[in-house]
Motif scaffolding. Structure first.
Motif, PDB file in Angstrom:
ATOM      1  N   ALA A   1       0.741  -1.244   0.042  1.00  0.00           N
ATOM      2  CA  ALA A   1      -0.082  -0.166   0.169  1.00  0.00           C
ATOM      3  C   ALA A   1       0.964   1.370   0.053  1.00  0.00           C
ATOM      4  CB  ALA A   1      -0.856   0.060   1.253  1.00  0.00           C
ATOM      5  N   GLN A   2       2.023   1.319   0.598  1.00  0.00           N
ATOM      6  CA  GLN A   2       2.834   2.286   0.584  1.00  0.00           C
ATOM      7  C   GLN A   2       3.488   2.677  -0.549  1.00  0.00           C
ATOM      8  OE1 GLN A   2       6.966   2.273   3.181  1.00  0.00           O
ATOM      9  NE2 GLN A   2       5.434   3.533   4.440  1.00  0.00           N
ATOM     10  N   LEU A   3       3.818   1.437  -1.320  1.00  0.00           N
ATOM     11  CA  LEU A   3       4.419   1.697  -2.826  1.00  0.00           C
ATOM     12  C   LEU A   3       3.476   2.409  -3.452  1.00  0.00           C
ATOM     13  CD1 LEU A   3       6.058  -1.771  -3.385  1.00  0.00           C
ATOM     14  CD2 LEU A   3       7.326   0.166  -3.466  1.00  0.00           C
TER      15      LEU A   3
ATOM     16  N   CYS B   1       1.505   7.504  -5.984  1.00  0.00           N
ATOM     17  CA  CYS B   1       0.482   8.769  -6.301  1.00  0.00           C
ATOM     18  C   CYS B   1       1.015   9.869  -6.250  1.00  0.00           C
ATOM     19  CB  CYS B   1      -0.518   8.637  -5.626  1.00  0.00           C
ATOM     20  SG  CYS B   1      -1.795   7.102  -5.852  1.00  0.00           S
ATOM     21  N   LEU B   2       2.049  10.120  -5.091  1.00  0.00           N
ATOM     22  CA  LEU B   2       2.580  11.511  -4.803  1.00  0.00           C
ATOM     23  C   LEU B   2       3.734  11.805  -5.882  1.00  0.00           C
ATOM     24  CD1 LEU B   2       3.013  11.296  -1.058  1.00  0.00           C
ATOM     25  CD2 LEU B   2       1.106  12.430  -2.220  1.00  0.00           C
ATOM     26  N   ALA B   3       4.471  10.724  -6.264  1.00  0.00           N
ATOM     27  CA  ALA B   3       5.465  10.775  -7.305  1.00  0.00           C
ATOM     28  C   ALA B   3       5.095  10.867  -8.679  1.00  0.00           C
ATOM     29  CB  ALA B   3       6.575   9.799  -7.057  1.00  0.00           C
TER      30      ALA B   3
ATOM     31  N   ARG C   1       4.079   3.190  -8.882  1.00  0.00           N
ATOM     32  CA  ARG C   1       4.697   2.639  -7.577  1.00  0.00           C
ATOM     33  C   ARG C   1       5.915   3.348  -7.444  1.00  0.00           C
ATOM     34  NH1 ARG C   1       2.879  -2.314  -9.672  1.00  0.00           N
ATOM     35  NH2 ARG C   1       1.109  -3.095  -8.592  1.00  0.00           N
ATOM     36  N   ALA C   2       6.323   3.855  -6.109  1.00  0.00           N
ATOM     37  CA  ALA C   2       7.514   4.314  -5.818  1.00  0.00           C
ATOM     38  C   ALA C   2       7.992   3.916  -4.146  1.00  0.00           C
ATOM     39  CB  ALA C   2       7.437   5.815  -5.885  1.00  0.00           C
ATOM     40  N   VAL C   3       9.270   3.986  -3.937  1.00  0.00           N
ATOM     41  CA  VAL C   3       9.617   3.790  -2.840  1.00  0.00           C
ATOM     42  C   VAL C   3      10.034   5.288  -2.346  1.00  0.00           C
ATOM     43  CG1 VAL C   3      11.436   2.815  -1.185  1.00  0.00           C
ATOM     44  CG2 VAL C   3      10.502   1.644  -3.250  1.00  0.00           C
ATOM     45  N   ALA C   4       9.795   5.561  -1.168  1.00  0.00           N
ATOM     46  CA  ALA C   4      10.199   6.903  -0.536  1.00  0.00           C
ATOM     47  C   ALA C   4      11.466   6.959   0.469  1.00  0.00           C
ATOM     48  CB  ALA C   4       9.164   7.550   0.096  1.00  0.00           C
TER      49      ALA C   4
END
Length: 232
Positions: free
Chosen positions: A203-205, A210-212, A216-219
């Motif tokens: 879910a975090q990915l 969404c923000l990036a 999917r993305a890793v922060a």
């Protein structure tokens, strides 16, 4: 993403598998090298198995996970879960690895956590980065290497003060490779204390994607927080 060498240093087997694993999988798919380091096996994390039995299981799971995403794997199996100390001896061991691997990017825990092993692992990684690049330090451990970038991974136990300012896009292929590999770890499946690790990080990915403005993305946090950047 330009091929690079990424080294991720966690307090226990499983920490960076979850928090940085998708980036490591993406790095390998992009033609780079990924190196996963656990400073302890994480052998005290099972409510029913004994320490020795779970240590063996964790090391086997970590080895299999790394192979599944195409990463190299190192575990300091002589150090103990819950008792990791941020000594120069431990930092020197990591610095030696840094000089061998010569990463462009070092990933560590965030500086504050509900787990002291995570905080100490961060201190060790930061100190190791310094020692690895220090002129005249331990020439027997190899040629000095300055790691260009250090980022802190997003971990649910390390959230206090964490501000995401760097995003790494994760392709569908990298996600699938990571998702299959992480499914081989019992704790990640929720079989130790019931926390739904795989669901949480999946879910975090999506949320970070969404923000990036990617799927999917890793922060990560640079510790600066002054501006948002994208890796690659």
């Amino acid at each position: 993403m330009t091929p690079r060498t990424v080294m991720a240093v966690g307090g226990h087997i499983g920490d960076m598998d979850l928090a940085a694993g998708p980036l490591l999988a993406q790095t390998v798919l992009d033609g780079g090298r990924a190196v996963l380091v656990a400073l302890t096996p994480g052998e005290r994390g099972h409510p029913r198995l004994g320490v020795d039995e779970y240590r063996e299981q964790k090391i086997a799971e970590g080895t299999t996970f790394a192979a599944g995403i195409g990463a190299d794997f190192h575990v300091f199996d002589d150090l103990s879960d819950g008792f990791l100390e941020p000594t120069d001896d431990v930092a020197a061991r990591v610095a030696r690895l840094i000089r061998q691997v010569r990463p462009d990017l070092l990933v560590a825990h965030w500086r504050t956590s509900i787990h002291t092993d995570h905080e100490h692992a961060c201190t060790v990684a930061e100190r190791a980065r310094f020692l690895a690049g220090l002129p005249g330090y331990a020439p027997e451990d190899g040629e000095r290497h300055g790691v260009a970038q250090l980022l802190h991974a997003e971990n649910w136990e390390d959230e206090h003060g964490f501000v995401a300012d760097t995003y790494a896009p994760v392709s569908a292929a990298a996600f699938d490779r990571w998702r299959e590999a992480i499914g081989g770890q019992a704790f990640a499946r929720g079989e130790t204390y019931g926390f739904r690790y795989i669901d949480y990080y999946t879910a975090q990915l999506t949320m970070r994607g969404c923000l990036a403005r990617v799927e999917r993305a890793v922060a990560f946090s640079s510790g600066d927080g002054s501006r948002v950047t994208m890796l690659g």
